[in-house]
Design an enzyme around this catalytic site. Sequence first.
Site, PDB file in Angstrom:
ATOM      1  N   ARG A 108      11.363  -0.865   7.597  1.00 47.40           N
ATOM      2  CA  ARG A 108      12.309  -1.721   8.330  1.00 47.40           C
ATOM      3  C   ARG A 108      13.451  -2.154   7.417  1.00 47.40           C
ATOM      4  NH1 ARG A 108       8.578  -6.066  11.111  1.00 47.40           N
ATOM      5  NH2 ARG A 108       7.750  -5.797   9.031  1.00 47.40           N
ATOM      6  N   HIS A 151     -12.557   3.928   9.712  1.00 43.72           N
ATOM      7  CA  HIS A 151     -11.843   2.738   9.213  1.00 43.72           C
ATOM      8  C   HIS A 151     -12.473   2.213   7.908  1.00 43.72           C
ATOM      9  CE1 HIS A 151      -9.108  -0.782  10.622  1.00 43.72           C
ATOM     10  NE2 HIS A 151      -9.128  -0.699   9.306  1.00 43.72           N
ATOM     11  N   ARG A 184      -3.100   1.332  11.388  1.00 43.61           N
ATOM     12  CA  ARG A 184      -3.806   0.796  12.548  1.00 43.61           C
ATOM     13  C   ARG A 184      -3.781   1.831  13.652  1.00 43.61           C
ATOM     14  NH1 ARG A 184      -5.937  -2.415  10.031  1.00 43.61           N
ATOM     15  NH2 ARG A 184      -5.996  -4.687  10.165  1.00 43.61           N
ATOM     16  N   GLU A 211     -10.451   1.899  18.720  1.00 42.61           N
ATOM     17  CA  GLU A 211     -11.647   2.123  17.896  1.00 42.61           C
ATOM     18  C   GLU A 211     -12.661   0.989  18.097  1.00 42.61           C
ATOM     19  OE1 GLU A 211      -9.500   2.136  14.078  1.00 42.61           O
ATOM     20  OE2 GLU A 211     -10.531   0.279  13.568  1.00 42.61           O
ATOM     21  N   ILE A 214       0.843  -1.206   0.000  1.00 46.33           N
ATOM     22  CA  ILE A 214       0.000   0.000   0.000  1.00 46.33           C
ATOM     23  C   ILE A 214       0.877   1.255   0.000  1.00 46.33           C
ATOM     24  CG2 ILE A 214      -1.798   1.273   1.264  1.00 46.33           C
ATOM     25  CD1 ILE A 214      -2.754  -1.526   2.318  1.00 46.33           C
TER      26      ILE A 214
END
Length: 335
Positions: A181, A289, A242, A271, A160
């Site tokens: 990372r 979301h 998230r 949430e 994404i």
Amino acid sequence: MSVMKPAILVCRRVFPEVLERLREHFEVEGNDADVVWSRDELIAHLQGKAGVFVTGTQPVDSGLLDACPTLRAVCSMAVGYNNIDVAACTARGVLVSNAPDVLTETTADFGFALMMAAARRISESEHFLRRGEWTKWSVDLFAGADVHGATLGVLGMGRIGQAIARRGARGFAMPVLYHNRSRLDAAVEAELGARYVSKEALLAESDHLVIVVPYSAESHHLVGAAELRRMKAAATLTNIARGGIVDDAALARALREGTIAAAGLDVFEGEPAVYPDLLTLPNVVLTPHIASASLPTRKAMAQLAADNLIAALDARPGAKPPPTPLNPEVLARKV
Ligand code: 8YV
């Protein structure tokens, strides 16, 4: 002689065509009322089930698995799988699958939309108009930040993140910086037009920062007060990954104090509850979301979870493996 179909549970309401397809293969218990079951209710519904269709919101951990010993497959319609203890599933021979790829472009579209809405103050100005406060033109009325040509920062350069980088570089002539990372291959960096930098440089140099890292203990509060202080005062921050990756309390403070200019949030710590201060701030665009929520994409995500469930529980010799398993070693052990 009729063969008994395995029993499965579909945890939330899904599209009728997906249920129909599952019914060709399984005895299906659905949840048409779309009730959000407690852990104990979920365990009760899972008794005797061989498979479960989950979304990104049902926690599946070792305690639940031990309470549901008939379970052989946990198939999710989300790409993020921080709700599932994959190692605990693997240890018990339970196949786990997620739903990658099918939502990449839709989710990247939404990330871009949120980022643009924050930069150009779309929600804030719409609320002003709806309140009847628009009485005259002014030279700086809701003047925001440009997106085209501004520096795009991508934190987390998976599928994404890469789709967002492409939109920025190709569609909006944005210099793209990223931190991840692991660094991408030079050829992929060149194709994306993206430059790898440290997390500190990403925070300091981005005009628009988009967060797309998976949630884990490592990424909990990856962006908090100290990180926000490194950002430009005119910058925006968008989180479509998230809740919990950004410290929402620190972000609310930064938005109030002008440490950064604006934010776009599709995900929240805890949430569907939202940190109350965020609800009162004008310079944050808030959505429930829905980054993957185009109808074709949500249908594709649900079908992919169904494909995985059907293949995972297909006991015939030579049956096709599930398309997107997270622990394929479980399949190898069955042979
Ligand atoms: C979903 C998501 O809406 O795929 C993910 O990881 O966060 C969203 O696309 C949701 O989790 C589906 O259950």
